[in-house]
Design a protein around this motif. Structure first.
Motif, PDB file in Angstrom:
ATOM      1  N   VAL A  97      28.916  49.042  75.605  1.00  0.00           N
ATOM      2  CA  VAL A  97      27.976  48.456  74.657  1.00  0.00           C
ATOM      3  C   VAL A  97      27.188  47.328  75.316  1.00  0.00           C
ATOM      4  O   VAL A  97      25.966  47.243  75.178  1.00  0.00           O
ATOM      5  N   THR A 103      25.338  52.092  71.290  1.00  0.00           N
ATOM      6  CA  THR A 103      25.285  51.036  70.281  1.00  0.00           C
ATOM      7  C   THR A 103      26.713  50.782  69.800  1.00  0.00           C
ATOM      8  O   THR A 103      27.595  51.635  69.939  1.00  0.00           O
ATOM      9  N   GLN A 104      26.913  49.603  69.235  1.00  0.00           N
ATOM     10  CA  GLN A 104      28.223  49.281  68.686  1.00  0.00           C
ATOM     11  C   GLN A 104      28.615  50.325  67.635  1.00  0.00           C
ATOM     12  O   GLN A 104      29.762  50.742  67.558  1.00  0.00           O
ATOM     13  N   GLY A 105      27.617  50.745  66.843  1.00  0.00           N
ATOM     14  CA  GLY A 105      27.888  51.740  65.797  1.00  0.00           C
ATOM     15  C   GLY A 105      28.385  53.042  66.374  1.00  0.00           C
ATOM     16  O   GLY A 105      29.374  53.607  65.902  1.00  0.00           O
ATOM     17  N   GLU A 106      27.722  53.508  67.414  1.00  0.00           N
ATOM     18  CA  GLU A 106      28.144  54.764  68.035  1.00  0.00           C
ATOM     19  C   GLU A 106      29.560  54.662  68.568  1.00  0.00           C
ATOM     20  O   GLU A 106      30.389  55.553  68.376  1.00  0.00           O
ATOM     21  N   GLU A 108      31.971  52.615  67.702  1.00  0.00           N
ATOM     22  CA  GLU A 108      32.965  52.532  66.632  1.00  0.00           C
ATOM     23  C   GLU A 108      33.188  53.889  65.981  1.00  0.00           C
ATOM     24  O   GLU A 108      34.327  54.306  65.740  1.00  0.00           O
ATOM     25  N   LEU A 109      32.089  54.599  65.698  1.00  0.00           N
ATOM     26  CA  LEU A 109      32.228  55.896  65.041  1.00  0.00           C
ATOM     27  C   LEU A 109      32.959  56.890  65.942  1.00  0.00           C
ATOM     28  O   LEU A 109      33.793  57.680  65.481  1.00  0.00           O
TER      29      LEU A 109
ATOM     30  N   MET B   1      24.648  43.019  67.441  1.00  0.00           N
ATOM     31  CA  MET B   1      24.912  44.461  67.573  1.00  0.00           C
ATOM     32  C   MET B   1      25.323  45.060  66.235  1.00  0.00           C
ATOM     33  O   MET B   1      26.342  44.652  65.675  1.00  0.00           O
ATOM     34  N   PRO B   2      24.568  45.995  65.713  1.00  0.00           N
ATOM     35  CA  PRO B   2      24.944  46.554  64.415  1.00  0.00           C
ATOM     36  C   PRO B   2      26.111  47.527  64.541  1.00  0.00           C
ATOM     37  O   PRO B   2      25.969  48.597  65.105  1.00  0.00           O
ATOM     38  N   GLY B   3      27.266  47.144  64.052  1.00  0.00           N
ATOM     39  CA  GLY B   3      28.408  48.031  64.024  1.00  0.00           C
ATOM     40  C   GLY B   3      28.493  48.702  62.667  1.00  0.00           C
ATOM     41  O   GLY B   3      27.577  48.582  61.841  1.00  0.00           O
ATOM     42  N   VAL B   4      29.578  49.397  62.444  1.00  0.00           N
ATOM     43  CA  VAL B   4      29.757  50.133  61.193  1.00  0.00           C
ATOM     44  C   VAL B   4      29.782  49.174  60.003  1.00  0.00           C
ATOM     45  O   VAL B   4      29.118  49.410  58.981  1.00  0.00           O
ATOM     46  N   PHE B  92      27.148  62.790  70.061  1.00  0.00           N
ATOM     47  CA  PHE B  92      28.474  63.332  70.297  1.00  0.00           C
ATOM     48  C   PHE B  92      28.965  64.010  69.022  1.00  0.00           C
ATOM     49  O   PHE B  92      28.344  63.869  67.959  1.00  0.00           O
ATOM     50  N   LEU B 123      22.176  52.755  63.403  1.00  0.00           N
ATOM     51  CA  LEU B 123      23.607  52.832  63.719  1.00  0.00           C
ATOM     52  C   LEU B 123      23.839  53.548  65.050  1.00  0.00           C
ATOM     53  O   LEU B 123      24.757  53.204  65.793  1.00  0.00           O
ATOM     54  N   VAL B 124      23.006  54.534  65.339  1.00  0.00           N
ATOM     55  CA  VAL B 124      23.268  55.343  66.526  1.00  0.00           C
ATOM     56  C   VAL B 124      22.154  55.282  67.565  1.00  0.00           C
ATOM     57  O   VAL B 124      22.291  55.841  68.638  1.00  0.00           O
ATOM     58  N   ALA B 125      21.047  54.603  67.232  1.00  0.00           N
ATOM     59  CA  ALA B 125      19.933  54.576  68.197  1.00  0.00           C
ATOM     60  C   ALA B 125      20.270  53.667  69.365  1.00  0.00           C
ATOM     61  O   ALA B 125      21.077  52.767  69.239  1.00  0.00           O
TER      62      ALA B 125
END
Lengths: 367, 126
Positions: A97, A103-106, A108-109, B1-4, B92, B123-125
């Motif tokens: 990251v 991204t942090q979101g990716e 984490e998911l 950083m945008p997390g979940v 993924f 979220l994923v970009a």
């Protein structure tokens, strides 16, 4: 049955004989840090930090690295350099990251998905031996923190979901063999089912397919159960675990083998017993019924009378009969089954494909 | 950083938002949740969400009628609220959907849809 197992194991005493799920609950309750390592057929490990689940991995479920590289989201070399840099300090996830690869979101998911996926394989088998390695840390580092009870609850729910689709757990581990002729005129498959069918070569197990396709192991199994319910894949033979593993070798060639094999299954009484949902346990036990097969044949003649004993001594003397010769010849090599039955055939079938993929990934990393 | 978690917090700032979650629609499992859920049960709501998405994906002919024409949003309106589902496209393997529950009186469907689109992309970009 679960209760019976756990009580029996509790009476034994040490924590390492507890069911994996119970051990996880105990570790979480004590807010411990380390790895819960489960042996057995798929096996795997759940990593815990102060009682919260960080990550889980199993050979039956693609890990974060496999998911990210096989999809092309990360280049093999990007992943490899993050591993090289961050493994020793357990911050591979954070590095990816920080370096702007994910991204942090990716992240984490991806970690959440991989963790729940692997947890199903690690925790679903209550009979698998488990032990806790205190202090062990995963190189990925802390990315998510999941309540251990939530993980355990989700594993139970997933087991139930699968059984609602089609209650045959052998489908989860047996090589996938699409039927050669669909059972009806019109067949509808979803995109994931198509992917599985196209890559099923009669040898690959669901775990092989998951690694090959970079798809969640549980998702593959769920699709397989659906296809089994629809009659699109061959039901795994219930006798397979009890048969000697070296007879398996010709098996991938086609459906003709099972037919010939169903006949020699003189040890029918053994099949219902070993047709339990735990292939790992039944495999080591398999040599027993096999060896007992030829032995009665050899033992029976001597008591009956003098003429028969003459043939048996060399062992090859039985050649006159239909089946005994085969079995008798195997008897001297009784060590072989041990090696073959050590669960290796299911693990290695189609493993070349996985190995090749790993090599390819490694080469790409070097480029 | 945008997390979940950040994504869900943002979703709750959408006018009229009552609850939000990210659901794995193969298993019907809520990967992350915040705020309220129908019947106060995020897990049951997630299981229901998964069924709706799967039905739309596999059992309705208007989805995927054209190659690469993938499902984007599902919008269900009830007398009391709006239920918006936005597919989260990760490169993924994952099958995720962002779910936001809006109050019918305070919510604006068009605004909410635009904002969810942005959230799911962020979220994923890269």
């Amino acid at each position: 049955m679960l209760d019976a197992l756990t009580t029996k194991e509790r009476s034994v005493g040490p924590t390492r004989t507890l069911a994996p799920g119970d051990l996880l609950a105990r570790v979480a309750g004590a807010r411990q840090t380390g790895a819960l390592v489960v042996k057995g057929h798929p096996g795997g490990a759940v990593y815990v930090l102060e009682g919260r689940v960080l990550y889980a991995e199993s050979p039956a479920a693609p890990g974060v690295g496999e998911l990210l590289t096989s999809s092309g989201r990360l280049a093999g070399r990007t992943w490899q350099s993050a591993l090289d840099l961050g493994t020793s300090t357990a911050r591979v996830g954070r590095l990816l990251v920080e370096q702007g690869h994910l991204t942090q979101g990716e992240l984490e998911l991806c970690v959440l998905g991989a963790t729940y996926d692997a947890a199903y394989f690690v925790l679903s088998d209550d009979a698998a031996p488990a032990e806790f390695l205190a202090g062990a840390m995963h190189w990925l580092g802390p990315v998510v923190h999941i309540d251990a009870a939530a993980v355990e609850r989700e594993v139970r729910r997933r087991i139930q979901l699968l059984d609602e689709i089609f209650p045959n757990p052998r489908i989860d581990v047996a090589p996938v063999i699409p039927v050669t002729r669909p059972p009806r005129e019109r067949v509808t498959v979803t995109a994931p089912q198509w992917e599985v069918l196209v890559h099923a070569d009669g040898q690959r197990t669901p775990a092989d397919l998951a690694q090959l396709l970079g798809r969640a192991g549980y998702a593959i199994i769920a699709e397989l159960r659906r296809m089994a319910a629809a009659g699109l894949i061959e039901p795994p033979e219930t006798k397979a675990p009890e048969g000697p593993e070296f007879v398996r070798l010709p098996h991938p060639r086609g459906a003709s083998v099972p037919v010939s094999r169903s006949a020699p299954a003189g040890s029918v009484p053994a099949s219902p017993a070993s047709a339990s949902p735990v292939p790992a346990d039944s495999a080591p036990a398999s040599p027993v019924p096999v060896i007992s097969g030829p032995e009665p044949a050899a033992r029976n003649p001597p008591p009956v009378g003098d003429p028969p004993p003459a043939p048996p001594p060399p062992g090859d003397g039985n050649a006159g009969m239909n089946r005994p010769p085969r079995l008798a010849r195997r008897k001297p090599g009784a060590k072989l089954p041990k090696e073959f039955a050590g669960e290796s055939p299911p693990a290695h079938q189609g493993a070349d494909e996985v190995l090749l993929k790993r090599i390819r990934t490694a080469l790409r990393a070097l480029r | 950083m945008p997390g979940v978690d950040h994504c869900l917090q943002e979703a709750m700032t959408i006018p009229g938002a009552v609850g939000a979650s990210i659901v794995d629609y193969t298993t019907g499992f809520p990967v992350a949740t915040t705020g309220a859920a129908p019947n106060s049960d995020h897990e049951a709501a997630a299981a229901g969400t998964a069924e709706v998405v799967q039905a739309a994906n596999s059992r309705s002919l208007f989805v995927s009628a054209v190659p690469h024409d993938l499902l984007e949003d599902l919008i269900i309106t009830t007398a009391g609220g709006y239920h918006l589902l936005r597919m989260v496209q990760t490169e993924f393997d994952s099958r995720l959907v962002l779910y936001v529950w809006l109050d019918r009186v305070r919510g604006n469907l068009a605004v909410a849809r635009r904002q969810m689109q942005r959230l799911a992309d962020d979220l994923v970009a890269r």
